[in-house]
Write a protein that holds these residues in place. Sequence first.
Motif, PDB file in Angstrom:
ATOM      1  N   ASN A 107      25.456  -4.457   1.442  1.00  0.00           N
ATOM      2  CA  ASN A 107      25.278  -3.031   1.560  1.00  0.00           C
ATOM      3  C   ASN A 107      26.806  -2.302   1.011  1.00  0.00           C
ATOM      4  O   ASN A 107      27.743  -3.144   0.678  1.00  0.00           O
ATOM      5  CB  ASN A 107      25.249  -2.381   3.000  1.00  0.00           C
ATOM      6  CG  ASN A 107      26.392  -3.088   3.853  1.00  0.00           C
ATOM      7  OD1 ASN A 107      27.572  -2.898   3.718  1.00  0.00           O
ATOM      8  ND2 ASN A 107      25.891  -3.922   4.938  1.00  0.00           N
ATOM      9  N   ASN A 161      21.098  -3.129  -0.959  1.00  0.00           N
ATOM     10  CA  ASN A 161      20.119  -2.325  -0.177  1.00  0.00           C
ATOM     11  C   ASN A 161      19.573  -1.144  -1.128  1.00  0.00           C
ATOM     12  O   ASN A 161      18.805  -0.511  -0.444  1.00  0.00           O
ATOM     13  CB  ASN A 161      20.711  -1.996   1.124  1.00  0.00           C
ATOM     14  CG  ASN A 161      21.848  -0.987   0.932  1.00  0.00           C
ATOM     15  OD1 ASN A 161      22.653  -1.389   0.028  1.00  0.00           O
ATOM     16  ND2 ASN A 161      22.306  -0.340   2.006  1.00  0.00           N
ATOM     17  N   GLU A 181      21.934 -12.282   3.302  1.00  0.00           N
ATOM     18  CA  GLU A 181      21.912 -11.173   4.324  1.00  0.00           C
ATOM     19  C   GLU A 181      21.227  -9.831   3.442  1.00  0.00           C
ATOM     20  O   GLU A 181      21.104  -8.733   3.907  1.00  0.00           O
ATOM     21  CB  GLU A 181      23.275 -10.477   4.450  1.00  0.00           C
ATOM     22  CG  GLU A 181      24.021 -11.501   5.406  1.00  0.00           C
ATOM     23  CD  GLU A 181      25.269 -11.018   5.890  1.00  0.00           C
ATOM     24  OE1 GLU A 181      25.444  -9.860   6.092  1.00  0.00           O
ATOM     25  OE2 GLU A 181      26.084 -12.101   6.341  1.00  0.00           O
ATOM     26  N   TYR A 182      20.792 -10.380   2.164  1.00  0.00           N
ATOM     27  CA  TYR A 182      19.910  -9.134   1.436  1.00  0.00           C
ATOM     28  C   TYR A 182      18.568  -8.992   2.111  1.00  0.00           C
ATOM     29  O   TYR A 182      17.878  -9.863   2.489  1.00  0.00           O
ATOM     30  CB  TYR A 182      19.705  -9.344   0.125  1.00  0.00           C
ATOM     31  CG  TYR A 182      21.104  -9.663  -1.016  1.00  0.00           C
ATOM     32  CD1 TYR A 182      22.348  -9.539  -0.503  1.00  0.00           C
ATOM     33  CD2 TYR A 182      20.884 -10.260  -2.405  1.00  0.00           C
ATOM     34  CE1 TYR A 182      23.372  -9.682  -1.077  1.00  0.00           C
ATOM     35  CE2 TYR A 182      22.061 -10.290  -3.117  1.00  0.00           C
ATOM     36  CZ  TYR A 182      23.083 -10.099  -2.244  1.00  0.00           C
ATOM     37  OH  TYR A 182      24.429 -10.066  -3.245  1.00  0.00           O
ATOM     38  N   LYS A 183      18.029  -8.024   2.236  1.00  0.00           N
ATOM     39  CA  LYS A 183      16.621  -7.510   2.303  1.00  0.00           C
ATOM     40  C   LYS A 183      15.687  -8.191   1.319  1.00  0.00           C
ATOM     41  O   LYS A 183      16.128  -8.431   0.338  1.00  0.00           O
ATOM     42  CB  LYS A 183      16.282  -6.127   2.340  1.00  0.00           C
ATOM     43  CG  LYS A 183      17.157  -5.366   3.643  1.00  0.00           C
ATOM     44  CD  LYS A 183      16.859  -3.795   3.285  1.00  0.00           C
ATOM     45  CE  LYS A 183      17.526  -3.018   4.398  1.00  0.00           C
ATOM     46  NZ  LYS A 183      17.143  -1.630   4.367  1.00  0.00           N
ATOM     47  N   SER A 184      14.832  -8.745   2.022  1.00  0.00           N
ATOM     48  CA  SER A 184      13.552  -9.480   1.120  1.00  0.00           C
ATOM     49  C   SER A 184      12.855  -8.515  -0.093  1.00  0.00           C
ATOM     50  O   SER A 184      12.500  -8.944  -0.944  1.00  0.00           O
ATOM     51  CB  SER A 184      12.750 -10.276   1.870  1.00  0.00           C
ATOM     52  OG  SER A 184      12.159  -9.305   2.675  1.00  0.00           O
ATOM     53  N   ASN A 185      12.843  -7.156   0.424  1.00  0.00           N
ATOM     54  CA  ASN A 185      12.202  -6.371  -0.423  1.00  0.00           C
ATOM     55  C   ASN A 185      12.800  -5.195  -0.361  1.00  0.00           C
ATOM     56  O   ASN A 185      12.786  -4.165   0.722  1.00  0.00           O
ATOM     57  CB  ASN A 185      10.801  -6.121   0.155  1.00  0.00           C
ATOM     58  CG  ASN A 185       9.797  -5.254  -0.858  1.00  0.00           C
ATOM     59  OD1 ASN A 185      10.330  -4.718  -1.910  1.00  0.00           O
ATOM     60  ND2 ASN A 185       8.799  -5.032  -0.543  1.00  0.00           N
ATOM     61  N   VAL A 186      13.533  -4.520  -1.645  1.00  0.00           N
ATOM     62  CA  VAL A 186      14.303  -3.252  -1.472  1.00  0.00           C
ATOM     63  C   VAL A 186      13.690  -2.191  -1.982  1.00  0.00           C
ATOM     64  O   VAL A 186      13.062  -2.127  -3.116  1.00  0.00           O
ATOM     65  CB  VAL A 186      15.617  -3.559  -2.390  1.00  0.00           C
ATOM     66  CG1 VAL A 186      16.477  -2.348  -2.103  1.00  0.00           C
ATOM     67  CG2 VAL A 186      16.439  -4.776  -1.853  1.00  0.00           C
ATOM     68  N   ASP A 191      12.378  -8.318  -4.526  1.00  0.00           N
ATOM     69  CA  ASP A 191      13.665  -9.051  -4.179  1.00  0.00           C
ATOM     70  C   ASP A 191      14.936  -8.618  -5.043  1.00  0.00           C
ATOM     71  O   ASP A 191      14.877  -8.543  -6.357  1.00  0.00           O
ATOM     72  CB  ASP A 191      13.157 -10.385  -4.816  1.00  0.00           C
ATOM     73  CG  ASP A 191      14.626 -11.542  -4.246  1.00  0.00           C
ATOM     74  OD1 ASP A 191      15.535 -11.120  -3.603  1.00  0.00           O
ATOM     75  OD2 ASP A 191      14.198 -12.756  -4.716  1.00  0.00           O
TER      76      ASP A 191
END
Length: 210
Positions: A107, A161, A181-186, A191
């Motif tokens: 983030n 993010n 720690e990244y979201k799987s779907n932004v 990805d």
Amino acid sequence: MNLATYSEQVYTRGLFAGLKPDERLTVSEWADEHRHLSSVSSPEPGPWRTQRVPYTKEIMDALSVTHPARYVTIIKGSQIAGSEIGNNFIGYVIDEAPGPMMYVLPNERMAERASKTRVQPMIEESERLRKRVRSPRTRDSGNTVLTKEFPGGVLVFVGANAPSNLRMMPIKYLILDEPDEYKSNVGNQGDPVELDRKSTRLNSSHVSQS
């Protein structure tokens, strides 16, 4: 040998030596010659020595522009110099192989912290980097918390993010930090790692730390 002949030979040797391109350093060689650890970011400030952390050498050298690798993934434990590998790569790019570079963290808050506590102190502690990245206190320096301009390139810090961050510019060098720690779907656009890779050129170097 008369003086005129000797002078001509010296001139010729000097001419050809001047025309020979400088040899490229590897990332580890650059760090050993030019990196100085700041007291802000390191418990042991002073000159960087790869021999203190010998397991980092192969990783750093794989990030060098002369190495055939184009994607480098690091799977590691915590506090074993992973961040310093990334910092050395950044310093090397700014000084040795300029181009557009993106540093991605989970983030924007983490991106700002990395810039303030890791990268800016490194720049301030290195005479070579200070010559290339102007002080943020200088008007129109191109040096902000999230953007570091230098001759031939720019370093931008972004959060993973927001999909707009990941498509903001074509990049040559990409660092993905803390990708677990990244979201799987932004933003329902997929990805973030794949979105980042689409922004890189075919000759990019890519370091992923986890």
